[in-house]
Design a protein around this motif. Structure first.
Motif, PDB file in Angstrom:
ATOM      1  N   ASP A  38      13.686  55.057  65.509  1.00  0.00           N
ATOM      2  CA  ASP A  38      12.371  55.134  65.554  1.00  0.00           C
ATOM      3  C   ASP A  38      11.667  56.206  65.175  1.00  0.00           C
ATOM      4  O   ASP A  38      10.816  56.410  64.451  1.00  0.00           O
ATOM      5  N   HIS A  39      12.266  57.423  65.700  1.00  0.00           N
ATOM      6  CA  HIS A  39      11.652  58.674  65.373  1.00  0.00           C
ATOM      7  C   HIS A  39      12.308  59.764  65.638  1.00  0.00           C
ATOM      8  O   HIS A  39      13.457  59.673  66.462  1.00  0.00           O
ATOM      9  N   ILE A  40      12.552  60.962  65.287  1.00  0.00           N
ATOM     10  CA  ILE A  40      13.220  62.137  65.478  1.00  0.00           C
ATOM     11  C   ILE A  40      11.856  63.114  65.862  1.00  0.00           C
ATOM     12  O   ILE A  40      10.941  62.727  65.479  1.00  0.00           O
ATOM     13  N   ASN A 164      15.340  68.058  68.329  1.00  0.00           N
ATOM     14  CA  ASN A 164      15.270  68.022  69.753  1.00  0.00           C
ATOM     15  C   ASN A 164      15.599  66.828  70.308  1.00  0.00           C
ATOM     16  O   ASN A 164      16.593  66.744  71.415  1.00  0.00           O
ATOM     17  N   HIS A 165      15.250  65.742  69.576  1.00  0.00           N
ATOM     18  CA  HIS A 165      16.154  64.124  69.884  1.00  0.00           C
ATOM     19  C   HIS A 165      15.941  63.252  68.771  1.00  0.00           C
ATOM     20  O   HIS A 165      14.875  63.539  67.851  1.00  0.00           O
ATOM     21  N   PHE A 166      16.650  62.596  68.827  1.00  0.00           N
ATOM     22  CA  PHE A 166      16.670  61.185  67.899  1.00  0.00           C
ATOM     23  C   PHE A 166      16.171  60.140  68.998  1.00  0.00           C
ATOM     24  O   PHE A 166      16.323  60.221  70.138  1.00  0.00           O
ATOM     25  N   THR A 167      15.787  58.959  68.243  1.00  0.00           N
ATOM     26  CA  THR A 167      15.210  57.924  69.495  1.00  0.00           C
ATOM     27  C   THR A 167      15.835  56.533  68.835  1.00  0.00           C
ATOM     28  O   THR A 167      15.524  56.192  67.711  1.00  0.00           O
ATOM     29  N   ILE A 168      16.491  55.957  69.704  1.00  0.00           N
ATOM     30  CA  ILE A 168      16.862  54.292  69.046  1.00  0.00           C
ATOM     31  C   ILE A 168      15.674  53.785  68.960  1.00  0.00           C
ATOM     32  O   ILE A 168      14.893  53.337  69.935  1.00  0.00           O
ATOM     33  N   GLU A 209       6.647  51.505  74.587  1.00  0.00           N
ATOM     34  CA  GLU A 209       7.607  52.055  75.976  1.00  0.00           C
ATOM     35  C   GLU A 209       8.551  52.854  75.398  1.00  0.00           C
ATOM     36  O   GLU A 209       9.393  52.683  74.394  1.00  0.00           O
ATOM     37  N   GLN A 210       8.700  54.092  76.222  1.00  0.00           N
ATOM     38  CA  GLN A 210       9.864  54.741  75.947  1.00  0.00           C
ATOM     39  C   GLN A 210      10.730  55.273  77.384  1.00  0.00           C
ATOM     40  O   GLN A 210      10.102  55.417  78.253  1.00  0.00           O
ATOM     41  N   SER A 211      12.116  55.585  76.933  1.00  0.00           N
ATOM     42  CA  SER A 211      12.818  56.298  78.005  1.00  0.00           C
ATOM     43  C   SER A 211      13.659  57.261  77.454  1.00  0.00           C
ATOM     44  O   SER A 211      13.783  57.239  76.137  1.00  0.00           O
ATOM     45  N   TYR A 234      18.830  61.931  74.041  1.00  0.00           N
ATOM     46  CA  TYR A 234      18.745  60.831  73.034  1.00  0.00           C
ATOM     47  C   TYR A 234      17.496  60.045  73.767  1.00  0.00           C
ATOM     48  O   TYR A 234      17.235  59.955  75.031  1.00  0.00           O
ATOM     49  N   GLU A 235      16.611  59.523  72.900  1.00  0.00           N
ATOM     50  CA  GLU A 235      15.311  58.612  73.265  1.00  0.00           C
ATOM     51  C   GLU A 235      15.557  57.242  72.886  1.00  0.00           C
ATOM     52  O   GLU A 235      16.364  56.940  72.123  1.00  0.00           O
ATOM     53  N   PHE A 236      14.702  56.260  73.446  1.00  0.00           N
ATOM     54  CA  PHE A 236      14.754  54.822  73.328  1.00  0.00           C
ATOM     55  C   PHE A 236      13.329  54.484  73.162  1.00  0.00           C
ATOM     56  O   PHE A 236      12.552  54.863  74.028  1.00  0.00           O
TER      57      PHE A 236
END
Ligand code: NI
Length: 269
Positions: A38-40, A164-168, A209-211, A234-236
């Motif tokens: 989704d985003h980094i 800092n994070h990638f996001t599924i 919605e994010q976690s 890692y984010e979702f």
């Protein structure tokens, strides 16, 4: 450079500090999933040589354009998000920066001094994005002093420049229907969630919605010895349609505010 090459470079660098991300991808692939992002997100400070606009240069070169900006008063950060101009399936890019002048003189001079140590070649070659920490060995005492004012600043001092994070992108998963199922899958596989502000930040009314899992921890060598320090996470994310029927593509400041805390030392188990 193609955007795929850029993201691949960022990913390869990111997983060296975030082994949980590779493990989660492996587990999802075993379920037949084809993972999309989704985003980094990237972190920096508002000094011209390393600020948001500087980090955005490479993304703009591969077709990204600036969209919305965000302000985080408590954490003293601003952020901008960028989207690819034509490829809507490309990951969005979220870049935040610390607003130095809102902090103590001591924090300001510490940050200026480590930024000044970045080799000029790295700044000129746009190699900054995955350059990590180029200011030599860090001091645990300085880390703790920064942390007393800004966990974000302390993290940047230790890790420097990297994703800092990638996001599924949960919308694109076949076997997981929603964020509840995503989080259950992670917890069943023994990953620890960031529960600050609730495990799921946002809701369908906010259209996002994010976690996230808590950041992995790395043994970092300081002048004073080795310490276990939170690295990256890692984010979702699951997105919902806007009233006009198009998928919401922005970010929610309140949710992002809590997601930032995934790298806080105090949240670590
Ligand atoms: Ni994020």
């Amino acid at each position: 450079m193609e955007k795929e090459v850029l993201f691949d470079t960022l990913w390869k660098d990111y997983v060296t500090q975030t082994p949980s991300a590779s493990k989660i991808n492996e587990l999802l692939k075993q379920h037949g999933e084809n993972i999309k992002n989704d985003h980094i997100a990237l972190r920096t400070v508002n000094l011209p040589e390393v600020g948001i606009d500087k980090l955005a240069v490479l993304f703009k070169q591969v077709g990204y354009v600036e969209k919305d900006s965000y302000y985080f008063s408590e954490k003293k950060l601003i952020a901008k998000h960028f989207e690819h101009a034509t490829d809507l399936s490309a990951p969005k890019v979220f870049i935040s920066e610390l607003i130095l002048e809102e902090f103590s003189k001591s924090l300001q001079s510490t940050v200026r001094s480590f930024v000044n140590k970045i080799p000029k070649g790295i700044l000129e070659l746009d190699a900054l994005l995955v350059s990590g920490r180029t200011w030599g060995t860090v001091s645990y005492k300085t880390y703790e002093r920064l942390r007393s004012e800004s966990e974000y600043g302390a993290w940047l001092y230790v890790y420097g420049f990297c994703a800092n994070h990638f996001t599924i992108n949960v919308n694109e998963l076949e076997s997981i229907a929603d964020m509840q199922e995503m989080n259950l899958f992670l917890k069943t596989n023994s990953f620890k969630m960031n529960a600050s502000g609730g495990e799921i930040k946002g809701n369908s009314d906010l259209m996002l919605e994010q976690s996230s899992i808590l950041a992995d921890k790395m043994e970092v060598e300081f002048v004073e010895g080795e310490y276990l320090i939170p690295s990256c996470y890692y984010e979702f994310a699951k997105r919902y349609n806007q009233p006009n029927g198009e998928l919401f593509r922005g970010f929610i400041a309140n949710s992002a505010d809590k997601i930032f805390e995934s790298t806080d030392l105090v949240l670590q188990h």
